[in-house]
Design an enzyme around this catalytic site. Structure first.
Site, PDB file in Angstrom:
ATOM      1  CE  LYS A  57       2.578  65.133 -20.406  1.00 62.79           C
ATOM      2  NZ  LYS A  57       2.477  64.128 -21.689  1.00 62.79           N
ATOM      3  CD  GLN A 101       4.770  61.916 -23.422  1.00 66.11           C
ATOM      4  OE1 GLN A 101       3.987  62.215 -22.475  1.00 66.11           O
ATOM      5  NE2 GLN A 101       5.136  62.999 -24.537  1.00 66.11           N
ATOM      6  CG  ASP A 124      -2.923  63.523 -23.746  1.00 65.78           C
ATOM      7  OD1 ASP A 124      -2.849  64.744 -23.410  1.00 65.78           O
ATOM      8  OD2 ASP A 124      -2.200  63.055 -24.502  1.00 65.78           O
TER       9      ASP A 124
END
Length: 290
Positions: A57, A101, A124
């Site tokens: 990422k 995460q 997200d």
């Protein structure tokens, strides 16, 4: 049985094209904003798979011109410390997207942390407000993996309208938002899961089959309708007899590719699309805040 082999849906190449477009978008927006877009990825502990995802990422951010405000915390970090960090990032004008995460160490409450993120910085797309917007068909940041799947279907001309889509798995990360997005695209949607009786009878009726459960080789050739589009969201690390490990999906790739019309590889299918959608969400909230 036809000897044709399924057309591969190349998520890696498509992700590259999306990133090229995002680079151009940033180059147009940055002079107005006076700063690049910013993404903060928070990682706790030393899960090797998570560390690899975070590296991917952050590398993708650098490639397109997004500033990284990532923070890596030791395993024993407290809930309060993380909540304070998220609050500070919510108020930081350089940061457009925040991502925690997963999975987190067991002593932390992931849901409470995700709920701390401001919905407009929810890179997200997992905040209840954004889930609610999806449910109501309102604009908002969309969950990255299912959004990546929808983009892929569109790119390859697989229109869900009027088709029977079967999603295997009902997680908040993929299964539920995926089903809502397919519904929004006018598919008839069935959600199957661990308590479903006779899974194969249901998957065999799918024009679009999306397994997302994390069980290697769950979907075999006899469970797939000939010519179906099979989008494999599973990411499983398996160890070979020689001790080497490799990534496989939820689909028994070798047997299914002789039956399906379209099939995603693992790796190189849905994974790169998830990262592309994360970048897209970050730039969307950057643009909205100009």
């Amino acid at each position: 049985m036809s000897s044709a082999i399924a057309q591969l849906l190349d998520g890696k190449a498509l992700s590259q094209r999306i990133q090229t477009h995002l680079i151009q978008q940033i180059q147009q927006l940055e002079p107005q904003k006076g700063r690049p877009p910013g993404l903060a990825v928070l990682m706790v502990g030393d899960n090797p798979a998570s560390a690899a995802y975070v590296r991917n990422k952050e590398r993708a951010c650098t490639n397109v011109g997004i500033a990284s405000f990532g923070k890596h915390f030791p395993t024993k970090t407290t809930q309060a410390e993380l909540e304070q960090t998220i609050q500070a990032l919510n108020e930081d004008d350089r940061v457009d997207g925040i991502l925690v995460q997963l999975p987190l160490p067991p002593h932390l409450d992931a849901v409470a942390l995700l709920n701390q993120i401001h919905p407009d910085k929810d890179a997200d797309g997992l905040h209840p407000v954004n889930m609610g917007r999806l449910l109501r068909g309102e604009p908002g940041l969309r969950s990255c993996t299912p959004a990546g799947v929808m983009w892929m279907l569109q790119e390859y001309g697989i229109n869900p309208k009027g088709k029977h889509a079967v999603v295997v798995g009902r997680s908040i990360l993929v299964g539920k938002p995926q089903s809502l997005m397919l519904l929004e695209a006018n598919a008839t949607v069935t959600i199957a899961h661990s308590q479903t009786a006779d899974l194969a009878a249901i998957t065999r009726t799918a024009d679009i089959l999306i397994p997302a459960v994390g069980r290697p080789g769950l979907i075999t050739a006899d469970m797939v309708k000939p010519g179906a589009a099979v989008i494999d969201v599973g990411m499983n690390r398996v160890t070979e007899p020689d001790g080497k490990s490799r990534l496989v999906g939820d689909v028994d790739y070798d047997s299914v590719q002789a039956i399906a019309g379209y099939l995603t590889p693992v790796p190189g299918g849905v994974g790169p699309m998830t990262v592309a959608m994360l970048l897209k969400n970050t730039i969307e909230s950057y643009e909205r805040r100009i």
